[in-house]
Design a protein around this motif. Structure first.
Motif, short mmCIF file in Angstrom:
data_model
loop_
_atom_site.label_atom_id
_atom_site.label_comp_id
_atom_site.label_asym_id
_atom_site.label_seq_id
_atom_site.Cartn_x
_atom_site.Cartn_y
_atom_site.Cartn_z
N GLU A 1 70.64 -72.34 9.51
CA GLU A 1 70.61 -73.01 10.81
C GLU A 1 69.49 -72.50 11.67
O GLU A 1 68.81 -73.27 12.38
CB GLU A 1 71.96 -72.81 11.50
CG GLU A 1 72.09 -73.61 12.79
CD GLU A 1 73.48 -73.50 13.37
OE1 GLU A 1 73.66 -73.92 14.52
OE2 GLU A 1 74.39 -73.01 12.67
N ASP B 1 71.96 -86.85 6.35
CA ASP B 1 73.08 -86.03 6.80
C ASP B 1 73.14 -86.02 8.32
O ASP B 1 72.19 -85.61 8.98
CB ASP B 1 72.92 -84.60 6.26
CG ASP B 1 74.11 -83.72 6.58
OD1 ASP B 1 75.04 -84.19 7.26
OD2 ASP B 1 74.11 -82.55 6.16
N LYS C 1 71.33 -84.01 13.88
CA LYS C 1 71.57 -83.36 15.17
C LYS C 1 70.58 -82.23 15.42
O LYS C 1 70.24 -81.92 16.57
CB LYS C 1 73.00 -82.81 15.22
CG LYS C 1 74.07 -83.90 15.27
CD LYS C 1 75.45 -83.27 15.31
CE LYS C 1 76.53 -84.36 15.33
NZ LYS C 1 77.89 -83.76 15.35
N GLN C 2 70.09 -81.59 14.34
CA GLN C 2 69.12 -80.52 14.48
C GLN C 2 67.78 -81.06 14.99
O GLN C 2 67.00 -80.32 15.57
CB GLN C 2 68.93 -79.81 13.14
CG GLN C 2 70.12 -78.98 12.70
CD GLN C 2 70.35 -77.79 13.61
OE1 GLN C 2 69.41 -77.26 14.21
NE2 GLN C 2 71.61 -77.38 13.73
N GLU D 1 74.66 -84.05 10.38
CA GLU D 1 74.50 -82.71 10.96
C GLU D 1 73.04 -82.31 11.02
O GLU D 1 72.60 -81.68 11.99
CB GLU D 1 75.30 -81.70 10.14
CG GLU D 1 76.81 -81.92 10.16
CD GLU D 1 77.38 -81.78 11.56
OE1 GLU D 1 76.86 -80.94 12.33
OE2 GLU D 1 78.32 -82.53 11.90
#
Length: 589
Positions: free
Chosen positions: A39, A69, A74-75, A71
């Motif tokens: 992350e 993906d 969102k990054q 998630e």
């Protein structure tokens, strides 16, 4: 399986289980740390790490479109950038967090110009091209290029130094302050001549290496740096924009994020292991400590004369469930607990037997005392009568007194002899001498002599010889005593008119698997005995009649008989039941 193997197996399984749990905890912590590192990498360098992860985790639909993906998308926003997916003609087929000033289609030259920075574009772009499942994926990722934009404005403004401060147009100063940026002016040698804004992590003199690292690795220093070199005067303008506006430019946390992740993971592992070993200690104390304390309490109770297993709150033995099975933790000590239970039962029986023997002994002593005092009082009384001067006894009266005194003294002599003999037999006495004896003839005379007692006039006693002569080595006085005692026991302790049959047999068996060459059988048709009396028939001091009986009722006759038989290497057994008579067998090899 004995207790040693059970304990060994229990501890091996316990160590294996704890080791497995520790490995699981450590593996989970390492997996968590890897996720955190991933992350961080996505946040700090989404242009390379994130784009590659997007392509790796993407799924191609039947229509040829890529699904990413959520998630990871969102990054994109977390990193302050935007993302577009382009087809082979340069059209945008999917976009995420894209500003309004970003085009939705690109000419081939336009896309490359924006990517390599040759065209004016307010964003720094990164291009990722890869084929997956037959579809050419083209991802364009962009982040605001604030440093480059502000640097171009500053270069066009032509800043001048007044002392150590750079003089800039008011509008440019306002833009720099809003961005939290700083502008440094370096001479040919890298010395900072003037500056605007913060000089945190700005040395007095930049080396080529330091300047290259700050512009190449912005995440290491906490700001994005861009520079412009003026070939005419050799001066360099360095503009720095903080990556995180929440922190001051270049300010480093007390504990780096990577170290914080490692410390957190190690702390989680340590805390989990402390909890695990604490629970293990409590479990061991309950499953190993409590049973041992219970067994020690049981041993202490045994030493105090309490033979029952200590009970729990509900009145049940602590080692047992209400159903009778072993409780958890006590099962491993099953052998020890069973041994303690057997020891408790043995001690309890011994204590009861000791009390019973003591009572019998006291009763027997009282009986023997009575048996001795009764004839002794007769002897003493007649002696005083004979010695009295005021009486003139006739010769017949004196002879009558003397006869009674002889009988009483003979009775006392037999009683004392019985006491001496039973003590000798208990000490392991053996026959003084043995001689060959033909049993048919001997037993015929011995039974006749035993049955000639005046008290047996109304009884039927007969002897049944063996079919052939039987000769053994034996000590005849003891064998005669055995016949006398068994005959007296059969006739004195049964109703009048009881018949007794003594028979001799060859090649018998003791009933225990041991062969015997000779069996002497005493069988009566009397009232028999119950199990309790039969079990104690050969006990010393056990007396089935009152103490007024003669020597046959002294309580030693059957004990002497058993001792004499065993001293001559024989075996004696009894078969009886209430109302069915009694059979006593003597076995001699």
């Amino acid at each position: 399986m004995n207790i040693k193997r059970r304990l060994t197996l229990r501890f091996i399984l316990q160590l294996a289980a704890v080791g497995g749990l520790v490995l699981v905890i450590a593996g989970t912590a390492i997996y968590w740390m890897l996720l955190q590192y991933a992350e961080i990498s996505l946040t700090r360098d989404f242009a390379t790490v994130g784009l590659e992860s997007l392509v790796e985790t993407s799924r191609i639909t039947p229509e040829g479109l890529a699904e990413f993906d959520p998630e990871l998308l969102k990054q994109v926003e977390a990193s302050g950038g935007w993302l577009q997916s382009l087809d082979e003609s340069g059209r945008v087929v999917a976009s995420y967090h894209v500003p309004e000033d970003v085009p939705d289609a690109y000419d081939p030259g336009q896309l490359v110009a924006y990517w390599n920075g040759s065209a004016d574009f307010p964003y720094r772009t990164y291009l990722w091209i890869r084929e997956k499942d037959g579809v050419m994926l083209t991802l364009l990722y962009g982040v605001p290029d604030t440093a480059s934009r502000l640097l171009k404005t500053a270069v066009l403004a032509g800043p001048e130094a007044e002392g150590e401060k750079l003089m800039l147009p008011a509008k440019l100063e306002q833009s720099l302050e809003q961005a939290g940026a700083s502008l440094l002016l370096l001479d040919r040698t890298g010395v900072v001549r003037a500056a605007f804004g913060s000089r945190i992590q700005a040395p007095e003199r930049f080396s080529p290496q330091e300047l290259a690292l700050q512009t190449r690795y912005p995440e290491r220093y906490g700001f994005d740096a861009s520079l412009h070199y003026n070939e005419e005067n050799g001066q360099t303008l360095v503009l720095r924009v903080p990556l995180d506006r929440a922190a001051q430019p270049g300010e480093q946390p007390l504990i780096p994020e990577e170290a914080r992740i490692v410390l957190t993971g190690a702390g989680i592992v340590l805390a989990a292991m402390l909890i695990l070993f604490g629970l293990l200690a409590v479990w061991n104390a309950r499953n190993f400590g409590l049973p041992m304390i219970h067994m020690l309490s049981w041993l202490e109770a045994l030493g105090s004369g309490r033979y029952d297993e200590p009970e729990g709150r509900r009145g049940q033995p602590r080692s047992r469930r209400p159903s009778g099975g072993w409780r958890s933790g006590y099962r491993v000590y099953a052998d020890v607990l069973q041994s303690l239970s057997a020891l408790s039962l043995t001690l309890k029986r011994n204590d009861e037997e000791r009390a019973r023997t003591e009572a019998i002994r006291e009763e027997w002593i009282a009986g023997v005392t009575h048996d001795l005092k009764t004839p002794l009082s007769s002897v003493s009384g007649f002696s005083h009568m004979l010695a009295a001067e005021q009486y003139d006894w006739s010769a017949d009266e004196v002879r009558s007194f003397a006869t009674i005194m002889v009988e009483k003294t003979a009775y006392m002599d037999r009683l004392v002899s019985d006491l001496s003999l039973t003590s000798q037999l208990k000490s392991g006495a053996r026959p003084p001498a043995s001689e060959p004896v033909e049993l048919n003839a001997f037993l015929k005379n011995a039974v006749k002599q035993a049955a000639s007692h005046p008290r047996f006039d109304n009884s039927d006693v007969r002897f049944v010889p063996a079919l052939q002569p039987v000769t053994i080595e034996t000590y005849t006085p003891w064998l005669q005593r055995i016949v006398d005692n068994l005959t007296a026991n059969a006739l004195l302790h049964n109703p009048p008119g009881t018949s007794l049959t003594v028979s001799l047999q060859e090649d018998g068996s003791t009933g225990r698997g041991d062969p015997a060459r000779v069996v002497i059988r005493f069988e009566d048709n009397g009232s028999g005995m119950d199990e309790e009396v039969a079990a104690r028939l050969f006990d010393r001091y056990f007396k089935g009649t009152d103490t007024d009986s003669p020597s046959e009722g002294s309580g030693l006759g059957m004990a002497i008989t058993k001792g004499l038989v065993e001293a001559m290497n024989g075996t004696i057994t009894v078969e009886t039941a209430k109302g069915r008579g009694t059979v006593i067998k003597l076995f001699f090899a």
